[in-house]
Structure formats: C-alpha cells, structure tokens
Design an enzyme around this catalytic site. Structure first.
Site, short mmCIF file in Angstrom:
data_model
loop_
_atom_site.label_atom_id
_atom_site.label_comp_id
_atom_site.label_asym_id
_atom_site.label_seq_id
_atom_site.Cartn_x
_atom_site.Cartn_y
_atom_site.Cartn_z
N TYR A 287 71.85 83.93 39.48
CA TYR A 287 70.30 84.79 40.64
C TYR A 287 70.43 86.30 39.03
O TYR A 287 68.79 86.51 39.56
CB TYR A 287 70.75 84.95 41.89
N SER B 33 64.58 92.28 41.02
CA SER B 33 65.25 92.91 42.07
C SER B 33 66.44 94.02 41.67
O SER B 33 66.62 93.89 40.40
CB SER B 33 66.34 91.36 42.84
#
Length: 289
Positions: A148, A135
């Site tokens: 995350y 990501s």
C-alpha cells in the site's frame, strides 16, 4: 448558465470521497460524484451532485470514453480528485503477485489512466487542478503495509512530476497525504490482508491487528479533513505545493521521516562522494536531471 467550478471526485460512496463531495457542494461548486456502484451515491444526488458509475480499473480506452461523457455534462471539469483506493496489508512477501498487481491497478494505474484521459481537455482549456489522494504512508514505508505504501509513494512521485510538466498549461497538481481519519477504510471492503500468512512476520502482523483494532477511534474527523482539502485546493491566489500532509499526525510523521532521511544522508555523505572522473569540473549551466 451556471459557471461555478466543477469537481469530479472518484470513490464517493463513503469516507473522504463522500465528505469532499459534500464540502464542495456546501461551497457552491458543482460536483460529479462517482463510484463503482452508482446506487451508493443516492444521498449525494439528493444533495445536488451529478452521479456516475466509474471503475477506475477499467481499460484505458473506457476511461477515455468516460472522460468525454463527464466533460460534456458541464463542458468543463476544474478539479479532478483521484480518491478511489483501498489498503492492501501484510508483509510484502505475504502478498501474492496478483494481490500486489490489484493494489497497483487501483491505487496507481487507475489514477494514471483516468488523469491521462482528462489531460487533453485540461491542456486545451489551459486550466484545472488535479488532486491525488495519497497517504502519509507514502512517505513512511510502514511495516505491514509495504504494498500500500509503495502505491502511495508512486502517486506522490507522479504528482510531483505532473506539477512540473503541466505548469506550462496552467494546470496544477497536488498530492494530499492524509493521516488517520475515522472512515470505513479499514473495513473488510477497503482493507485487505495478503493471503499468504507467514507467522514469522510478527511486526507486520501486529501492525495489521493494531490498524484494524483502532477502527472507529481515529483522531481525524473526515468532514473537517475534507473541508480543509477542498478549501486549500480551490485557492486561486497561491501556488500549490506538490504535496500536503493533512492532519496533525500526518504533518508530524511525514516531517519526522524527512528529517531522519536528511540526517541519514549527512551521516553517510562520504560514501556518496568521490565517484567523478579525475579532474571533472561541474558546469553549473549544464543540463542535469
């Protein structure tokens, strides 16, 4: 017998995993699509994919057995796409140790253990590509998504090291850093909030509220993003970078993060210097990490 390359993709029930499976099938590749609940893969099966049940958080020994089963289907896996994952949100302190461990079990150790299960086959065959879906958050360390982002930063680091370690076996590795794509990643199944709500973390809360509010309006088309990923990693005449930002927002944000870090390093350079032994002369031929 068909000799077209084989994709094995994790987390294919929806989002980028589903779209990458379709993109690979559309280009004539053979696809092994996986998800925890195999019944969510029936549409891909109807389109020609082989489907298997896979929980990437299973014990490492079970993943070794899975790798053998998957490899024996076609006698090869050319592209291992580690896509399964979810978002654990909230300020770092708002996440319990169990929630943080669960995030890393899926996003990091699942990738590590499944990849290690396939590496003996790839090394012996001396070919293959590992594609890790990270990501842009892995480079941004976003407030309200620290757990995350840390998990994705770990994936970026593993990917860069694998790209070097596996080069001797002609096995490639790349980390893909998508931007915001219109997928179900922010729904209740794929996005979770730390259970220890602390009102003082105003910015972190605003991040999560904004993230959930934009669901369904993201700029990125997952079908286009998936097609771009499949097209890029299947190039055979070009070395892959260890990391690729996918989406204009990802490119701009990741580039901006690197530029800010370089400027910060230059600003404080004097504090990095002056720590050598007196009279030390660097040997350019000496081993360094």
């Amino acid at each position: 017998m068909a000799t077209t390359p084989v994709f094995l993709i994790t987390g294919c029930s929806s989002g980028l995993g589903y779209e990458m499976s379709r993109a690979a099938l559309d280009r004539g590749f053979r696809v092994i699509a996986t998800a925890r609940r195999v019944e969510t893969l029936q549409t891909l099966k109807e389109q020609g994919a082989t489907i298997l049940s896979l929980d990437v958080t299973a014990p490492a020994a079970d993943l070794v057995t899975f790798a053998q089963t998957a490899w024996e289907i076609y006698g090869q896996v050319d592209y291992l796409v580690n896509n399964a994952g979810y978002v654990q949100g909230g300020a770092i302190e708002e996440n319990t140790p169990e929630e943080t461990q669960k995030q890393f079990n899926t996003n990091v150790f699942g990738v590590l253990n499944l990849t290690n299960a396939f590496l003996p086959y790839l090394r012996k065959r001396r070919s293959g590509t590992i594609v890790n879906i990270s990501s842009m958050g892995g480079s941004l360390s976003l407030v309200g998504a620290g757990v995350y982002c840390a998990s994705k930063a770990a994936i970026d680091s593993f990917s860069e090291t694998w790209s070097k370690e596996l080069a001797d076996f002609s096995v490639r590795c790349i980390s893909i850093q998508p931007g915001m794509f219109r997928t179900p990643v922010s729904n209740s199944t794929n996005s979770q909030r730390g259970s220890r709500q602390i009102p003082e973390y105003i910015a972190a809360n605003e991040t999560m509220v904004g993230y959930n509010a934009q669901t369904g309006t993201e700029r990125g088309d997952p079908a286009k993003g998936a097609a771009r990923i499949v097209e890029f990693v299947t190039q055979t005449n070009e070395d892959l970078p260890f990391c690729l930002a996918v989406g204009p927002d990802a490119f701009d944000n990741v580039r901006g993060a690197f530029e800010r870090r370089i400027a910060e390093m230059d600003r404080f350079k004097e504090w990095s210097m002056g720590t050598d032994f007196e009279g030390y002369v660097a040997d350019p031929a000496a081993y360094t990490i």
